[in-house]
Design an enzyme around this catalytic site. Structure first.
Site, short mmCIF file in Angstrom:
data_model
loop_
_atom_site.label_atom_id
_atom_site.label_comp_id
_atom_site.label_asym_id
_atom_site.label_seq_id
_atom_site.Cartn_x
_atom_site.Cartn_y
_atom_site.Cartn_z
N SER A 133 -16.42 -3.82 -21.06
CA SER A 133 -15.99 -2.60 -21.73
C SER A 133 -16.74 -2.29 -23.03
CB SER A 133 -14.49 -2.73 -21.96
OG SER A 133 -13.94 -1.53 -22.37
N ASP A 139 -16.50 4.65 -23.80
CA ASP A 139 -16.96 3.29 -24.08
C ASP A 139 -17.71 2.77 -22.84
OD1 ASP A 139 -14.87 2.87 -22.36
OD2 ASP A 139 -14.11 1.09 -23.39
N ASP A 190 -13.21 3.79 -20.13
CA ASP A 190 -11.74 3.89 -20.14
C ASP A 190 -11.20 4.25 -21.52
OD1 ASP A 190 -12.12 1.44 -21.32
OD2 ASP A 190 -10.92 0.30 -19.88
N ALA A 226 -4.76 3.82 -30.60
CA ALA A 226 -5.59 4.57 -31.54
C ALA A 226 -7.06 4.51 -31.11
CB ALA A 226 -5.41 4.00 -32.94
N PRO A 234 -4.79 -11.68 -33.74
CA PRO A 234 -5.99 -12.18 -33.09
C PRO A 234 -6.41 -11.21 -31.99
CG PRO A 234 -4.06 -13.34 -32.25
CD PRO A 234 -3.56 -12.39 -33.31
N SER A 235 -7.70 -10.95 -31.86
CA SER A 235 -8.18 -10.10 -30.77
C SER A 235 -8.01 -10.83 -29.44
CB SER A 235 -9.67 -9.78 -30.98
OG SER A 235 -10.24 -9.35 -29.77
N THR A 286 -9.98 -9.82 -26.91
CA THR A 286 -11.23 -9.55 -26.19
C THR A 286 -12.47 -10.05 -26.91
OG1 THR A 286 -11.46 -7.40 -27.24
CG2 THR A 286 -10.30 -7.43 -25.14
C1 G16 Z 1 -9.09 -3.77 -24.16
C2 G16 Z 1 -7.65 -3.46 -23.80
C3 G16 Z 1 -7.06 -2.52 -24.83
C4 G16 Z 1 -7.21 -3.11 -26.22
C5 G16 Z 1 -8.66 -3.49 -26.48
C6 G16 Z 1 -8.85 -4.28 -27.77
O1 G16 Z 1 -9.83 -2.58 -24.16
O2 G16 Z 1 -7.60 -2.91 -22.52
O3 G16 Z 1 -5.71 -2.31 -24.53
O4 G16 Z 1 -6.80 -2.20 -27.19
O5 G16 Z 1 -9.14 -4.31 -25.45
O6 G16 Z 1 -8.08 -5.43 -27.69
P1 G16 Z 1 -8.17 -6.57 -28.75
O7 G16 Z 1 -7.89 -5.92 -30.09
O8 G16 Z 1 -7.10 -7.54 -28.34
O9 G16 Z 1 -9.56 -7.14 -28.74
P2 G16 Z 1 -11.27 -2.49 -23.50
O10 G16 Z 1 -11.63 -1.04 -23.62
O11 G16 Z 1 -12.17 -3.38 -24.29
O12 G16 Z 1 -11.06 -2.96 -22.10
#
Ligand code: G16
Length: 550
Positions: free
Chosen positions: A68, A284, A288, A379, A504-505, A507
């Site tokens: 993503s 992105d 999505d 957001a 914490p993230s 991703t």
């Molecule tokens: C993913 C999730 C989203 C989330 C984002 C950031 O988005 O599907 O719901 O807001 O990660 O998450 P985090 O702050 O935990 O890193 P994407 O667009 O990267 O698939």
């Protein structure tokens, strides 16, 4: 595991051995890390997807290979359940356990245990549809996935290079094919037709739409948007930018929805393209997420993020429900996360119920299902609108008593087709925004003036162990490291209209800090002070402490 040839699995598993030193975690959006470390994970996910399908009586499961918004070197994989929604939470834990079995023997043992515990009937059929985005590492990872699917004997369908939302659409379309809930034809063509037909109906009779610039983030949104343009014909002029999907290093680099949201500025590549008064939006890497913006008459940049999209869309839908005479039967609600700008929450809460949930589409999606019409947006531009089965039935059977009611009802029905209800979909959301702007005769300026954003700042802090940070209250408060929340509270009290939280993230290997305050300088200062606290608390090396952290 009598129905499977253990020897076959063993041979293939040996060919996709797990790097011993690495630990993998099924996070906010599946497994996500450096693409060149994910071979074993993809193989095992193939097996898991096959087993998930068997557990659900042969329903088709989706697998999307993407990272993503992350940098190009990252990649990832997530599973999609039969109705097009994110994988059931309990299976995230199973996925993590299977991905971390150290050796082939450990994996086979864990697999055997899992099959027995979850009571999977191995004689059931197994069907999986998969796709990938444009990342260079995707090709090899798909081949690892295919080995996993082969090992479990799944009937596999390759959906090629496409967006995450299209893969979600396909999963639902395949599983509802031939039923009265049919979601559409199970092909990209079916998806494009569904979106473009409903869009054309919704904007028929409105003034001509002015050209919209789309920043495709140099990702898979580019070829998919190019196909969509053909279906939309003259209904909306779209100008595609950042479409270099084969240029190494270009993906999400100084462009795309995450860049715009985090930097709160125009992608440099659009500086010469966007004219004062013109609207633009950024997708992105897997299309999505959606971020809108425009330059005002003096050339100043203004951003319209997921919160602004939620405000625009929710108000429009509430009006249509009233106009259709359905106010007492269809209740509309909004779901946000802690990242929602305080001003947006105040604006929305005056008009309809608003709920706050932890970050991650799966949390928002499930909360939105509790409303008759649930509007959810993060957001960062991730979101959609869900119409409950009951709401869809009401729309189908309601007898309008005036022409105005009939028009509003038709618009609502067309919205159920335009909106990709399986997951946030940048292209479907973009068309939705354009419909509302066309109906309201809004420019970006009018849309932006629904409410004024509180100045805010998002900062990433690199720490040695992000799992040391645990939260409660929909991620608005920290419960560990102990004592840190009290220090943050103490800081926040010093800022007018101050709010800040740390999480914490799921991703990226970072901790995120969000802060807002009445003045921009104060929001920045608060964010950097909290980031400094986080860095020190996590035992960050003083000599490498980022200089902006206060
Ligand atoms: C993913 C999730 C989203 C989330 C984002 C950031 O988005 O599907 O719901 O807001 O990660 O998450 P985090 O702050 O935990 O890193 P994407 O667009 O990267 O698939």
């Amino acid at each position: 595991m009598s129905q499977l040839s253990i020897d076959d699995i063993r041979v293939l598993c040996d060919a996709h051995s797990k790097p011993l030193e690495l630990h993998f975690q099924y996070g906010t959006a599946g497994f996500r890390t450096l693409g060149n470390t994910l071979d074993s994970v993809l193989f095992r996910v193939g097996i898991l997807a096959g087993l998930r399908s068997k557990r659900l009586d042969g329903k088709t499961i989706g697998v999307m290979v993407t990272a993503s918004h992350n940098p190009e070197a990252d990649n990832g994989v997530k599973l999609v359940d039969p109705r097009g929604e994110m994988l059931e939470a309990a299976w995230e834990t199973h996925a993590t356990v299977l991905a971390n079995a150290s050796t082939t023997d450990d994996f086979l043992h864990a697999l055997d245990l899992f099959v027995r515990n979850v009571k999977i009937d191995l004689s059931k059929p197994s069907r999986v549809v998969y796709a990938r985005d444009t990342r260079p590492s995707g090709v090899a990872l798909i081949s690892s996935l295919e080995d996993g699917l082969k090992a479990i004997g799944a009937e596999a369908r390759d959906a090629g290079v496409t967006t995450t939302p299209i893969l979600h659409y396909l999963v639902k379309a395949i599983n509802t094919k031939g039923t009265k809930e049919s979601y559409g034809d199970d092909s990209e063509d079916g998806y494009f037709k569904k979106l473009s037909d409903s869009f054309k109906k919704l904007v028929a009779g409105r003034p001509k739409i002015t050209p919209l610039v789309i920043d495709c983030a140099n990702g898979v949104g580019a070829p998919i948007a190019a196909k969509l343009v053909e279906y939309l014909g003259e209904s909306i002029p779209l100008i595609l930018e950042n479409t270099s999907i084969t240029t190494l290093g270009a993906l999400n680099n100084a462009c795309g929805a995450d860049f715009v949201k985090t930097m709160q500025k125009l992608p440099p590549s659009l500086v010469e393209v966007l004219k004062p008064g013109q609207r633009a939006c950024s997708l992105d890497g897997d299309a999505d997420r959606l971020m809108y913006y425009y330059l005002d008459d003096r050339g100043y940049f203004s951003m319209l993020d997921g919160d602004k999209i939620a405000a625009l869309v929710a108000a429009f839908i509430v009006d249509l429900v009233k106009l259709a005479g359905l106010e007492s039967t269809i209740k509309v609600g909004v779901v946000q996360t802690a990242y929602a700008n305080g001003a947006s929450t105040r604006y929305l809460a005056k008009r309809l119920p608003v709920k706050c949930v932890p970050t991650g589409v799966k949390h928002l999606h499930h909360a939105a299902e509790h409303y008759n019409i649930g509007v959810y947006f993060e957001a960062n531009g991730h979101g959609t609108v869900l119409f409950s089965p009951q709401a869809q039935e009401t729309l189908a059977n309601h007898e309008p008593s005036t022409p105005a009611q009939s028009t509003a009802l038709n618009h609502l029905v067309n919205l159920t087709h335009l909106i990709n209800q399986t997951v946030g979909d940048a292209l479907s959301d973009m068309l939705l925004v354009e419909v509302v702007l066309a109906h309201k005769s809004y420019t970006g300026v009018e849309w932006n003036s629904l409410y004024a954003d509180l100045p805010n700042r998002l900062v990433k802090v690199v720490v040695s162990d992000r799992n040391a940070f645990r939260t409660e209250d929909a991620e608005r408060r920290l419960i560990s490291p102990s004592g840190l929340q009290a220090k943050i509270d103490e800081l926040v009290r010093r800022y007018d209209g101050g709010r800040s939280f740390v999480r914490p993230s799921g991703t990226e290997d970072v901790v995120r800090v969000y802060a807002e305050a009445i003045l921009k300088t104060q929001a920045d200062e608060l964010a950097f002070r909290v980031a400094g606290l986080v860095y020190d608390e996590a035992g960050g090396d003083p000599s490498r402490r980022p200089k902006e952290f206060l």
